[in-house]
Write a protein that holds these residues in place. Structure first.
Motif, mmCIF file in Angstrom:
data_model
loop_
_atom_site.group_PDB
_atom_site.id
_atom_site.type_symbol
_atom_site.label_atom_id
_atom_site.label_comp_id
_atom_site.label_asym_id
_atom_site.label_seq_id
_atom_site.Cartn_x
_atom_site.Cartn_y
_atom_site.Cartn_z
ATOM 1 N N VAL A 83 0.868 -1.175 0.000
ATOM 2 C CA VAL A 83 0.000 0.000 0.000
ATOM 3 C C VAL A 83 0.904 1.224 0.000
ATOM 4 N N ALA A 84 0.337 2.368 -0.427
ATOM 5 C CA ALA A 84 1.186 3.544 -0.638
ATOM 6 C C ALA A 84 0.546 4.806 -0.081
ATOM 7 N N VAL A 119 -0.332 -6.758 3.876
ATOM 8 C CA VAL A 119 0.568 -6.625 2.735
ATOM 9 C C VAL A 119 2.031 -6.765 3.152
ATOM 10 N N ASP A 120 2.880 -6.867 2.159
ATOM 11 C CA ASP A 120 4.297 -7.109 2.396
ATOM 12 C C ASP A 120 5.101 -5.831 2.618
ATOM 13 N N PHE A 121 4.652 -4.729 1.993
ATOM 14 C CA PHE A 121 5.459 -3.505 2.087
ATOM 15 C C PHE A 121 4.585 -2.265 2.141
ATOM 16 N N TYR A 122 5.188 -1.181 2.631
ATOM 17 C CA TYR A 122 4.540 0.122 2.686
ATOM 18 C C TYR A 122 5.414 1.110 1.939
ATOM 19 N N ARG A 123 4.858 1.653 0.873
ATOM 20 C CA ARG A 123 5.561 2.666 0.095
ATOM 21 C C ARG A 123 5.133 4.050 0.589
ATOM 22 N N PHE A 124 6.107 4.848 1.046
ATOM 23 C CA PHE A 124 5.831 6.203 1.489
ATOM 24 C C PHE A 124 6.974 7.099 1.043
#
Length: 488
Positions: A34-35, A93-98
């Motif tokens: 998610v971002a 989820v596996d990752f967090y895009r920020f």
């Protein structure tokens, strides 16, 4: 064959296709994320030493954002960051895009003064993510340029190349021991071509068709230098990957005429190839170079308005990607168009096409955001064919509504359709796509659309001082897909 029999066969085929799709599984190593971005969620615009960005200035001094909305508080993630990490965890989820706010770390943009509070803020997020087995993915630039650089021309000034690489190097030093995936720029087409009026004071001097190409030229050089710095000084010890993210709205020919087929490809090259081609291949796309050069010549310019790369620059830029970041939101029909008046100097006139969207395509909460999942699959097919099947990470794709309702079944349907389009590209087309990132973690400030549209998996109560977050139904669906690796 009778019409009824045709309909029966069509229905049977449709059911068969759906059954086949439902049997596709996401590979075990496929990642979901998610971002968000700093200006859209953080708030605390002038708290604890943070400096002013161009979007602080834009929202404070212009009326381009509906309802005079600003990011001054936004989702107040500066004070709610622990809840944000909890929400990412809830999605499974596996990752967090920020993204990093450049001016939260370096208030005036220059690295001569470090705001330790900003460094601590991002360290806290990164460490908490890792504690929860969530991979942090950092975008260095998501449009919030330090305001200090605006009167100097922003991305139209070549000095910005060094200023950005100094900042990027410091980010690698501060966070790179834990961050293994970096994105230099988010959607340079948007802040160069679409938002060029707002990126600096230079738009008072340079019109579209000039300043946007200067921006493009400098962004590509800044990206390449940042890539080389990471590879040379950090990759061996930090063992991360780095690239940039490009947005791509699919251009579908408006008819099967050769003219419309050529027009659609021409638009793809102007909108996507302008940035991807120098990095993956070698130089700008030929059609882009030729059209801008010819129109520039007819307009009396001594050389092309598109700054040309030297041989050394082409070699320096080519290959500066470990993956290709892809943001996708919509699809358009594209048609050949008569050449515009040669006196018109603009990116649009250089592109030389016409586009519209079918009324038969479902519409989301934003008129332009048509729901056309096959457009994503065709993009992935086109990238494979055009660029020799690079690793693709879908770094944004999402569904907006206008209510922020918790009962967001249309968003769930959207995600199912776009997940299935991705699965088809993986299993039927052998496209090397390895991740899907949902925009966005929560409802936030959507730039020129303010708070009127909501992309979030989590509802944010902007009337509540605490900015309370509540999961929408789509959160459970996303968690189920991640766990089962299938869409139904």
């Amino acid at each position: 064959m009778k019409t009824f029999q045709v309909l029966q066969l069509s229905l049977i085929f449709s059911i068969f296709v759906n059954l086949v799709q439902s049997q596709y599984l996401f590979p075990d190593d496929f990642k979901f994320g998610v971002a968000s971005s700093a200006y859209q969620i953080e708030g605390a615009w002038n708290v604890n030493g943070k400096g002013m960005s161009i979007w602080d200035r834009i929202t404070h001094t212009t009326d381009i954002v509906p309802d005079n909305a600003t990011g001054d508080i936004a989702c107040d993630s500066y004070h709610n960051w622990e809840r944000d990490v909890e929400m990412v965890k809830e999605t499974g989820v596996d990752f967090y895009r920020f993204s990093l706010a450049w001016t939260r770390i370096f208030p005036d943009g220059y690295i001569s003064y470090v705001n330790q509070d900003g460094v601590d803020y991002y360290n806290n997020i990164i460490n908490k993510l890792i504690e929860n087995d969530i991979e942090p993915v950092i975008t260095l630039y998501h449009w919030d340029l330090p305001q200090m650089f605006s009167p100097q021309g922003g991305w139209a000034n070549p000095a910005i190349i060094d200023l950005f690489t100094y900042y990027a190097k410091k980010a690698f030093e501060f966070f790179g021991d834990r961050v293994k995936l970096w994105i230099t720029f988010n959607e340079p087409k948007v802040f160069c071509q679409d938002f060029n009026l707002f990126m600096s004071a230079a738009n008072e001097v340079y019109p579209s068709g000039v300043i946007d190409y200067m921006c493009t030229y400098h962004v590509l050089k800044a990206h390449a230098e940042t890539y080389h710095i990471y590879n040379r000084e950090f990759k061996a010890t930090q063992k991360g990957r780095i690239s940039l993210t490009l947005n791509f709205e699919w251009s579908e020919p408006g008819s099967d005429s050769p003219e419309d087929i050529a027009a659609a490809e021409q638009r793809r090259q102007f909108e996507f190839g302008l940035y991807a081609n120098p990095i993956i291949n070698f130089d700008y796309p030929k059609i882009v170079k030729d059209r801008i050069a010819e129109r520039s010549k007819q307009q009396g310019f001594p050389e092309s308005r598109l700054p040309q790369f030297t041989l050394a620059e082409k070699l320096r830029i080519r290959g500066t990607y470990d993956f290709l970041g892809l943001n996708h939101y919509s699809t358009w029909h594209v048609f050949a168009a008569a050449e515009r008046d040669i006196a018109e100097i603009s990116y649009e006139s250089d592109m030389g096409t016409f586009r519209n969207q079918s009324n038969e395509w479902p519409t989301s909460g934003s008129d332009w955001n048509k729901v056309v999942p096959w457009g994503l699959r065709r993009i992935l097919q086109w990238i494979k064919k055009t660029y020799r099947n690079p690793i693709v990470l879908i770094t944004e794709c999402g569904y907006p509504d206008q209510t922020g309702t918790l009962d967001d079944e249309p968003r769930q349907d959207f995600l199912r359709d776009y997940f299935n389009a991705t699965l088809e590209a993986i299993h039927e087309d052998q496209v090397n796509v390895q991740a899907f990132t949902i925009w966005s973690l929560m409802d936030n400030l959507e730039w020129q659309q303010g708070y009127r549209i909501k992309f979030g998996l989590f509802h944010v109560d902007f009337e509540d001082e605490a900015r309370t977050r509540t999961a929408k139904k789509s959160v459970a669906y996303v968690r189920s897909v991640v766990e089962t690796r299938k869409t139904d």
